[in-house]
Design a protein around this motif. Sequence first.
Motif, PDB file in Angstrom:
ATOM      1  N   PRO A 110      -6.698  34.749 -52.962  1.00 61.07           N
ATOM      2  CA  PRO A 110      -6.150  34.772 -51.599  1.00 61.07           C
ATOM      3  C   PRO A 110      -6.648  33.585 -50.767  1.00 61.07           C
ATOM      4  O   PRO A 110      -7.630  32.933 -51.117  1.00 61.07           O
ATOM      5  CB  PRO A 110      -6.665  36.098 -51.047  1.00 61.07           C
TER       6      PRO A 110
ATOM      7  N   THR B 144       3.655  35.818 -48.760  1.00 55.61           N
ATOM      8  CA  THR B 144       2.796  36.146 -49.874  1.00 55.61           C
ATOM      9  C   THR B 144       3.386  35.677 -51.197  1.00 55.61           C
ATOM     10  O   THR B 144       4.595  35.428 -51.301  1.00 55.61           O
ATOM     11  CB  THR B 144       2.552  37.673 -49.920  1.00 55.61           C
TER      12      THR B 144
ATOM     13  N   CYS C   5      -5.648  41.766 -48.946  1.00 50.65           N
ATOM     14  CA  CYS C   5      -6.136  41.791 -50.320  1.00 50.65           C
ATOM     15  C   CYS C   5      -7.344  42.700 -50.487  1.00 50.65           C
ATOM     16  O   CYS C   5      -7.568  43.254 -51.571  1.00 50.65           O
ATOM     17  CB  CYS C   5      -6.461  40.367 -50.776  1.00 50.65           C
TER      18      CYS C   5
ATOM     19  N   CYS D 125      -3.502  38.134 -54.792  1.00 51.41           N
ATOM     20  CA  CYS D 125      -4.817  38.548 -54.303  1.00 51.41           C
ATOM     21  C   CYS D 125      -5.934  38.190 -55.275  1.00 51.41           C
ATOM     22  O   CYS D 125      -7.103  38.481 -54.986  1.00 51.41           O
ATOM     23  CB  CYS D 125      -4.822  40.047 -54.002  1.00 51.41           C
TER      24      CYS D 125
ATOM     25  N   GLN E 296      -4.362  37.588 -44.584  1.00 52.95           N
ATOM     26  CA  GLN E 296      -4.317  37.792 -46.023  1.00 52.95           C
ATOM     27  C   GLN E 296      -5.610  38.358 -46.629  1.00 52.95           C
ATOM     28  O   GLN E 296      -5.557  39.217 -47.513  1.00 52.95           O
ATOM     29  CB  GLN E 296      -3.925  36.482 -46.728  1.00 52.95           C
TER      30      GLN E 296
ATOM     31  N   PRO F 112      -6.151  44.974 -53.653  1.00 44.47           N
ATOM     32  CA  PRO F 112      -6.718  43.929 -54.499  1.00 44.47           C
ATOM     33  C   PRO F 112      -5.909  43.564 -55.737  1.00 44.47           C
ATOM     34  O   PRO F 112      -6.068  42.456 -56.270  1.00 44.47           O
ATOM     35  CB  PRO F 112      -8.086  44.495 -54.897  1.00 44.47           C
TER      36      PRO F 112
END
Length: 234
Positions: free
Chosen positions: A61, A122, A49, A58, A45, A53
């Motif tokens: 994260p 996510t 990110c 994110c 992750q 971003p």
Amino acid sequence: MKRLYASMALSVISLCAHALDQGEESLEGAPSAQFDYRAYAVTWQPTFCLLNPTTAGCDKPKNVFNTHGIWPYYKSTDQSANRHPSFCTKSVGCDQAGAVCELTDKDQKQAQAYPDFSEMVTESPESLMKHEWKKHGTCYGTSQIQYFEDFVNLRSVVKYNQAFNQYQGKSLGLDNLKSLFPANTSFRCANHKGKQYLFEVFFLIDRQGQPYTEDRNLQIGEKCQSKEIHIPMV
């Protein structure tokens, strides 16, 4: 099996309709449930990110591997190190046998409610789920619900040496990285501002969910080069 693949190659709806990686062969419109093994894909992750971003989740994260998907694969050949079906037809998870179907809202919500599912994907995974089902899940040979339940049921295949945690925020060599993971793994890296980052790890499993080590040539996405690989942390 070679005869099967040859007939599939002639009957696919389109080949290379989508942008492909080097060495990738995507048999689009192939019959569902016909493959050699599966790749359980997880994404680091912090690297995701770093590259994306503004994506949901994110802003805060975590130092975790999120499940990206489960992808059916064919054995590699000398010409192609990345052979897979995609956007399959005749899927048991579709209402129309001859069509590539969308993930239904009902099944998506049910899958998201499956115990532990939200903990390993996510944040706001709706778009990811729709893409994963249509491209890979239709080839999986199960219902839409079962495909996503296997994100949880097969997560135990994600294994690595706990020494991996010591390298977070640091760099290591490719051979050292490989030594921290079992033999049934393949890796994907990403280059960002001149630095190489660990991006994804693929755990290869057979139809019974056991480690699959027969395909030593598989390479999904950007290959990790023999130089320092950074493992970012937050």
